[in-house]
Design an enzyme around this catalytic site. Structure first.
Site, PDB file in Angstrom:
ATOM      1  N   ASP A 247      -9.754   2.894   1.633  1.00  0.00           N
ATOM      2  CA  ASP A 247      -9.732   2.487   3.044  1.00  0.00           C
ATOM      3  C   ASP A 247     -10.141   3.671   3.909  1.00  0.00           C
ATOM      4  OD1 ASP A 247      -8.895  -0.172   2.776  1.00  0.00           O
ATOM      5  OD2 ASP A 247      -6.770   0.334   2.917  1.00  0.00           O
TER       6      ASP A 247
ATOM      7  N   LYS B 105       0.802  -1.231   0.000  1.00  0.00           N
ATOM      8  CA  LYS B 105       0.000   0.000   0.000  1.00  0.00           C
ATOM      9  C   LYS B 105       0.835   1.281   0.000  1.00  0.00           C
ATOM     10  CE  LYS B 105      -4.154  -1.884   2.195  1.00  0.00           C
ATOM     11  NZ  LYS B 105      -5.108  -1.750   3.315  1.00  0.00           N
TER      12      LYS B 105
END
Length: 260
Positions: A100, A64
């Site tokens: 997210d 990420k």
């Protein structure tokens, strides 16, 4: 159209393929979503192939943060977060987003506003949680991690970037909202006494993590890893396809995949 989730140890474990393929079928979209194990050293090579073969993909542990430097463009919030979990491939260009953070904000902002928030972890999910808590105008934000130095560095980075007080802590801290932004599912990672909301990013091998069970025992509201997975996935599909997917269909597919 082809889509994927990349990470390590995601094949056969990630519920994302089941979730997105069920959604595509319901939407009547001719698309396939798969899970691909991509080692760290093969990330640059994968991204070059993705430009030509995928319409979009999700990014999970451990890529990420690393993926950001390889993208052609990154949305402002994802750039500020320093992590990307959703990528749109548009005219062979890679554009990064962080669903997210937007998913957590969507589900928990009303609880975080004016609250003391404790975040466990110091990786990409923790970055997203920090951003969501700051955006929601939390009163105080604390971060703890197994490696204290990582928590300290992250707290310093976000405090300087957003001009807000973010504190790294070593020991247990009581907070109104507790967020587990790690994949740990079988251990108690924080003190929940006094909390009104518990959020858990973990859902593998089960969303009923030890912390979720403890929160339920204490009568604390829970947003579990399935809730977060579905919301961030729905927002990713909107980025890729410009449509609003059916979250009920997506959640049902995830629960079936997990055998729940």
């Amino acid at each position: 159209m082809y889509f994927a989730v990349i990470g390590t140890h995601v094949r056969g474990k990630s519920a994302s393929p089941a979730m997105h393929n069920a959604s595509f079928k319901t939407l009547g979209i001719n698309a396939v979503y798969i899970a691909l194990d991509v080692p760290r050293e093969e990330l640059p090579c994968f991204l070059q192939l993705a430009r030509l073969n995928l319409r979009g993909f999700n990014v999970t542990i451990p890529h990420k943060e690393e993926v950001v430097k390889y993208l052609d463009s990154v949305a402002a919030d994802a750039r500020a977060i320093g992590a990307v979990n959703t990528v749109l491939v548009e005219r062979n260009l890679l554009v990064g987003y962080n669903t997210d953070a937007s998913a957590l904000y969507q589900l928990a902002s009303s609880h975080m506003k004016g609250a003391d928030v404790l975040i466990v972890g110091a990786g990409g999910a923790a970055r997203a949680a920090l951003f969501a808590a700051i955006k929601a105008e939390a009163r105080a934000v604390y971060i703890t991690n197994r490696t204290y130095e990582r928590a300290e560095a992250l707290a310093r980075e976000f405090a300087e970037k957003f001009k807000r007080e973010v504190k790294a802590v070593r020991g247990p801290v009581k907070a109104d909202v507790v967020i587990n932004a790690t994949p740990v599912y079988d251990a108690v990672v924080a003190d929940l006494s006094g909390a009104s909301l518990y959020v858990d990013f973990a859902y593998i091998p089960t969303p009923r993590t030890k912390m979720v069970e403890e929160a339920q025992r204490l009568g604390i509201k829970v947003i579990d890893g399935v809730d977060l997975l579905v919301e961030q996935g729905a927002q990713a599909e909107k980025i890729w396809l410009g449509v609003e997917p059916d979250r009920t269909v997506m959640k049902r597919a995830v629960l079936e995949f997990l055998g729940i």
